[in-house]
Design an enzyme around this catalytic site. Structure first.
Site, PDB file in Angstrom:
ATOM      1  N   ASP A 185       0.871  -1.170   0.000  1.00  0.00           N
ATOM      2  CA  ASP A 185       0.000   0.000   0.000  1.00  0.00           C
ATOM      3  C   ASP A 185       0.916   1.231   0.000  1.00  0.00           C
ATOM      4  O   ASP A 185       2.128   1.128   0.174  1.00  0.00           O
ATOM      5  CB  ASP A 185      -0.966  -0.012   1.194  1.00  0.00           C
ATOM      6  CG  ASP A 185      -2.181   0.892   0.930  1.00  0.00           C
ATOM      7  OD1 ASP A 185      -2.085   1.797   0.067  1.00  0.00           O
ATOM      8  OD2 ASP A 185      -3.223   0.711   1.581  1.00  0.00           O
TER       9      ASP A 185
HETATM   10  C1  BGC Z   1      -5.028   3.343   0.027  1.00  0.00           C
HETATM   11  C2  BGC Z   1      -5.131   2.423  -1.162  1.00  0.00           C
HETATM   12  C3  BGC Z   1      -4.961   3.216  -2.441  1.00  0.00           C
HETATM   13  C4  BGC Z   1      -3.638   3.959  -2.398  1.00  0.00           C
HETATM   14  C5  BGC Z   1      -3.342   4.771  -3.635  1.00  0.00           C
HETATM   15  C6  BGC Z   1      -3.802   4.225  -0.023  1.00  0.00           C
HETATM   16  O1  BGC Z   1      -3.880   5.224   0.948  1.00  0.00           O
HETATM   17  O2  BGC Z   1      -5.027   2.588   1.217  1.00  0.00           O
HETATM   18  O3  BGC Z   1      -6.357   1.756  -1.148  1.00  0.00           O
HETATM   19  O4  BGC Z   1      -5.034   2.381  -3.555  1.00  0.00           O
HETATM   20  O5  BGC Z   1      -3.657   4.837  -1.272  1.00  0.00           O
HETATM   21  O6  BGC Z   1      -4.102   5.906  -3.696  1.00  0.00           O
END
Ligand code: BGC
Length: 691
Positions: free
Chosen positions: A233
């Site tokens: 993530d």
């Molecule tokens: C989230 C993800 C997301 C990523 C990119 C993160 O903060 O947990 O679900 O895909 O950001 O934006």
């Protein structure tokens, strides 16, 4: 490939946006930006990876000035539809709209279970049940990948609360994990083969999910033989050593710099390669996995972009809302039957402007832009992205359209006394209760915020025909439940939400949604009456024990005997259905057949649910299958469901296999997990299978 070319595939950087205003110099001019950019290897024809969020539409928190996209309802609405075809249509829509913008990786596919009613991201997930979640996530992923766009499944695993998520240790019995959250991932992955898996921010049993030898090497790449790549993530790669545990790509590297002081898959990984601490075979494996998915999905060989018919996509958003809205309670007031000249009071929820959405990385700017944006704010890096967004589909306008003979008046719902004054002189009052939920924030209780309960109480007191419409992403406490005549759960209903709500209230559409998660009576009856760490400062470590194990959601209520306010699977219709002639066969697994009849006077869709109730002498409630059946009045259909044997078995971590105990297995046909009808049983033999 040179080592430098190899390593370039292992780090993604974020575009400039509301989250991170400074553009990264590594991103070339003219690249359509989203949440991630990975340079390709042009010399070898390897395309750059252009990544965008997410499951509810192609997001744009400022990455691409002026660009808008279809804004789908919350994933919970898709969950509530119990309709795999809708999930597939949404996945295709996302693939088409991503590809039209040049994105070849969709960060969609949220597949965590909604274990905790306070989780701020429940709206991005499909349900509390592994089968329903796995089946629907698979359809969405397959739809996206059919467009030549790599789909991601996330957040692997047990990212079931947002509280201090970067420091959260989610503790669970490992076998129970395999039977619940991991089973949802397993079902979706084996059915749809997503090109990538995104690790969660949290730890699981003490190991960070993105650096967990148990979850990555052991389960995902070991037991399941997953061939794709694992990305972290955004800001979930503190150390290069995660590569040794099975992480293949660092994502949102700038956030790692902010949080952990560096980009571990940059210079530190190069040094580890040079010193031999990172074996060359592992580097090759990381790269091979990324390339494999590019070629398996066909992201390297795009022909002309598929047509994007925004009207058709608007239709998917509308149909998802129609099928996802759940009629929780109705004592006969709905659908509205109004005399000419009647007055309808619509109160609260900014219903004159539109419908709210959830907040965070999944928030989509709809084609017509937002009808309103109010910065809510809050601590931590997600505070800046926490907004009350209104999508311009106004329930007031839509009700006026469908009720030409009535006078529809609006009151903002700011003051109980003022709202009651309008309600008192109306024939019917429709009160909107909204709650803004989102990424980075767990709910502290189940109440509607901003004094809305007091407004609903006052309106119900003033008008005996009060209907409540909820727009939210998690279960809500209903203290006024017995004083209102109907309750409609609309979730975040997306860009056509106002229309879908009005159609259901007025009867143009017969409601067919079923709850994809339990509405508890109160927090005291949930597995964790207190949520550890709630409200503690950003950065403070927290441990949340998921001691309910595999008994998430309705299984917990079956185990404890507590009666929730509304059970998983519950949802009313304007017609009636009968379930009969349940016949069950055993052998290797359970196969059940039954007949569903529409016994009412209007067309509608039923969602009969087959539950396991007893496994070889042990009481055990599990959803084994479901089908959404559309029936004309008087029409019948015979439905057959074959259970995935893992839902009948237990996982044995010692053996690394599923164990099915021989004996009698009893099943029941349910209208919900708490309203079981015809029952039958069959014999299954003892066996060990799968991994
Ligand atoms: C989230 C993800 C997301 C990523 C990119 C993160 O903060 O947990 O679900 O895909 O950001 O934006």
């Amino acid at each position: 490939m040179t080592d430098e070319e190899r390593r370039s595939l292992l780090v993604s950087v974020m575009g400039a946006s509301a989250f991170l205003p400074e553009p990264d110099p590594r991103i070339p001019d003219g690249v359509p930006m989203g949440a991630g950019y990975v340079p390709g290897v042009p010399r070898l024809g390897v395309p750059a990876l252009l990544m965008t969020d997410a499951s509810l539409g192609i997001t744009n928190p400022g990455y691409r000035p002026g660009d808008t996209a279809t804004a789908l309802p919350a994933s919970l609405a898709t969950g509530a539809s119990f309709n795999p075809a809708l999930a597939r249509a949404a996945g295709e829509l996302l693939g088409r709209e991503a590809r039209a913008r040049g994105f070849n990786v969709l960060l969609g596919g949220g597949a965590n279970l909604t274990r905790d009613p306070r989780n701020g991201r429940n709206f991005e997930y499909l349900s509390e049940d592994p089968l329903l979640t796995g089946v629907l996530a698979a359809e969405a992923i397959a739809g996206t990948q059919a467009m030549g766009v790599i789909s991601t499944i996330k957040h692997y695993s047990l990212n079931c609360n947002e509280t201090n998520r970067h420091w959260l240790d989610a503790v669970i019995d490992p076998d129970a994990h395999r039977e619940s959250d991991l089973l949802a991932f397993q079902i979706a992955i084996e059915r749809a083969q997503p090109g990538s898996v995104m690790g969660g921010y949290n730890k699981v049993n003490g190991e960070y999910a993105c650096g967990s030898p148990t979850l990555l090497g052991g389960v995902l790449k070991g037991a399941w033989e997953y061939p794709g790549w694992v990305m972290s993530d955004w800001g979930a790669t503190p150390r290069w050593e995660y590569a040794l545990a099975g992480l293949d790509q660092e994502s949102g590297a700038q956030i790692d710099v902010t949080l952990w002081g560096g980009e571990p898959f940059g210079a530190p990984l190069a040094a580890a390669l040079a010193s031999g601490e990172l074996p060359r075979e592992r580097l090759a494996d990381m790269v091979r996995r990324i390339l494999r998915s590019i070629y398996a999905v066909g992201a390297d060989a795009w022909g002309p972009a598929p047509d994007v018919d925004m009207d058709r996509h608007a239709g998917v958003a509308l149909e998802t809302a129609r099928q996802g809205i759940v009629l929780l309670k109705n004592d006969g007031v709905l659908p509205l039957a109004l005399a000419d000249g009647a007055t309808v009071a619509v109160i609260g929820g900014y219903a004159h402007l539109g419908v709210p959405s959830g907040t965070g990385s999944s928030a989509v700017t709809p084609p017509a832009g937002h009808a309103g944006t109010i910065g809510i704010g809050g601590p931590g890096i997600m505070g800046a992205a926490r907004n009350l967004f209104l999508l311009p589909s106004s329930p007031v306008d839509e009700l006026r359209r469908l009720l030409p003979g009535a006078t529809v008046e609006f009151d903002p719902g700011m003051s109980p006394a003022e709202s009651a004054a309008l309600a008192r002189r109306a024939d019917v009052a429709i009160v909107f209760g909204i709650r803004i939920e989102g990424e980075g924030f767990d709910l502290h209780d189940l109440a509607l915020p901003w004094g809305q309960d007091a407004v609903i109480e006052a309106v119900a007191e003033a008008n005996p025909n009060t209907v409540v419409v909820l727009e939210n992403g998690s279960p809500v406490a209903l203290p006024w439940h017995d004083r209102v005549r109907a309750i409609v759960e609309a979730w975040y209903p997306g860009q056509a939400g106002g229309q879908a709500i009005a159609e259901i209230v007025c009867g143009a559409v017969n409601p067919s949604g079923r709850l994809p998660l339990t509405f508890p009576a109160d927090l005291a009856q949930t597995p964790r009456p207190e949520l550890p760490g709630l409200g503690r400062p950003w950065g403070e470590p927290v441990t949340i024990r998921y001691d309910e194990g595999a008994d998430a959601g309705y299984r917990w209520y079956a185990r404890t005997g507590a009666a929730p306010r509304y059970a998983f699977g519950h949802g009313l219709s304007y017609t009636t259905f009968e379930h009969r002639d349940l016949a069950v066969e055993g052998g290797e697994t359970i196969t059940a057949a039954f007949t569903v009849t529409n016994t009412g006077t209007r067309a509608g869709a039923d969602v009969p649910q087959l539950y396991l109730t007893e496994a070889a002498g042990e009481r055990r409630l599990r959803l084994l299958g479901f089908e959404r059946v559309e029936l004309a009045p008087g029409e019948s259909r015979r439905v057959t469901v074959t259970a995935d044997p893992r839902l009948l078995a237990r996982f044995d971590g010692g053996a690394g296999r599923w164990q099915l105990a021989g004996g009698t297995y009893r099943v029941a046909l349910g209208r919900s997990a708490a309203d079981l009808g015809p029952e039958a049983g069959a014999e299954l033999g003892t066996r060990t299978f799968g991994r």
